[in-house]
Design an enzyme around this catalytic site. Sequence first.
Site, PDB file in Angstrom:
ATOM      1  N   HIS A 285     -31.610  32.726 -13.350  1.00 25.92           N
ATOM      2  CA  HIS A 285     -32.954  33.065 -12.885  1.00 25.92           C
ATOM      3  C   HIS A 285     -32.820  34.079 -11.763  1.00 25.92           C
ATOM      4  CE1 HIS A 285     -36.447  32.408 -10.145  1.00 25.92           C
ATOM      5  NE2 HIS A 285     -37.116  32.373 -11.270  1.00 25.92           N
TER       6      HIS A 285
ATOM      7  N   GLU B 139     -40.058  29.218 -21.561  1.00 26.66           N
ATOM      8  CA  GLU B 139     -39.518  28.804 -20.261  1.00 26.66           C
ATOM      9  C   GLU B 139     -40.509  27.950 -19.491  1.00 26.66           C
ATOM     10  OE1 GLU B 139     -38.065  31.149 -16.219  1.00 26.66           O
ATOM     11  OE2 GLU B 139     -37.725  32.044 -18.194  1.00 26.66           O
TER      12      GLU B 139
ATOM     13  N   GLU C  36     -34.857  26.586 -12.871  1.00 22.88           N
ATOM     14  CA  GLU C  36     -34.856  27.450 -11.698  1.00 22.88           C
ATOM     15  C   GLU C  36     -35.134  26.704 -10.401  1.00 22.88           C
ATOM     16  OE1 GLU C  36     -39.051  29.601 -11.229  1.00 22.88           O
ATOM     17  OE2 GLU C  36     -38.273  29.765 -13.265  1.00 22.88           O
TER      18      GLU C  36
ATOM     19  N   ASP D 111     -42.802  32.596 -20.103  1.00 21.30           N
ATOM     20  CA  ASP D 111     -42.597  31.607 -19.048  1.00 21.30           C
ATOM     21  C   ASP D 111     -43.960  31.005 -18.702  1.00 21.30           C
ATOM     22  OD1 ASP D 111     -42.054  30.164 -16.772  1.00 21.30           O
ATOM     23  OD2 ASP D 111     -41.193  31.834 -15.643  1.00 21.30           O
TER      24      ASP D 111
END
Length: 375
Positions: free
Chosen positions: A300, A224, A250, A193
């Site tokens: 998420h 991500e 998210e 991420d």
Amino acid sequence: MKIAKIKAAGLRGGTPEGGWANEIRPQDCVHTLVAIFTDEGITGWGSVFTNDALVQAALNLLEPLYAGENPLEPERVSEKLHANTFWMGRGGTITHTISGIDIAMWDILGKATGQPVGRLLGGCYRNRVRPYASLLMCEPAALSEHLIAVRQQGFRAFKIGWGPFGRQSDAMDERIVRAAREAVGPDAMLMVDAGASNAFWPQTFKWAARTAQMLSDYGVYWFEEPLPPDNLSEYVLLRKNAPLPIAGGEVLTRRQSFVPWIREGALDIVQPDVTKVGGISEERKIAWMAEENGIRFIPHGWNTALGLAADLHLASANRNTDLVEYLTGSPFIDDLVERKWELDESGMLQVPDGPGLGIFLNLDAVERHTGQRLA
């Protein structure tokens, strides 16, 4: 059954680092619990990804709309709250707060009917879900130690994010990923991420495209938030050209915000947060849209035990969702429940099969972290 009152209590004293440019402290409140009390004695619990002062302000605004409503009809009541307040700023504090109310109403509906939320959502495709351990990046040696310790807890899937990644050099990025892969082993699922929703993200599309190739070389399962979260056009371009799946979503709220991302094919994996997006009612609509467009839904979950429980039920009720995020080392995940989360020998979590969300909060721990007795 009617809603008698709703109380909110902010979690403090154990807030984990978020990797943010303006780092949060243990005493900062970014997660708030909500409890819905009914005239028939059933209490439902929810969680909101927002500071408690903002949640309380939203509850004051929403009270004329929810007072006396029937919590056994969570989708209708939540839509009523959305429809009557969207002009005040759809997607912000009000939407986040409705998320917690919606989760709590689903909890009440399950308790009233004696059924787990997953079954009420239409049926359970699975009773176990693989959690991926989610932790912040740091310099390679320390990250390796942390991942080895988490692996010894039984996790078989891992996501590393934020920290120095994308902020120092391409060489450092690769050193971090190489150390992570060596720590978790060649067969473990590893995700990365970038955290491009962080303040003043410095990187560009070309960095994201170059980094995607590097991550693919290390067998990373998905990349991500490689780009700022509003950059739809470049997400579309990256997804078409990246050698590994692109994940995100998210920070988006309400199903309407996801429509262009799904329609334009900007993501391989969509990641709404149930404590922000509008709750269980809203998140399952997003999951349906994603499935119809060939996109995987994986929630998420950088939030609380209540968010994790909701994610497990959503995963159980969605055909292609077999992963949930597990925020490692957070007392708001590990300490708030009476029965501790346990991984089985395969590194899987059991979906709670009791009524509602199927978990019991440790009210002493709730009081310790909120300063309130919500019972």
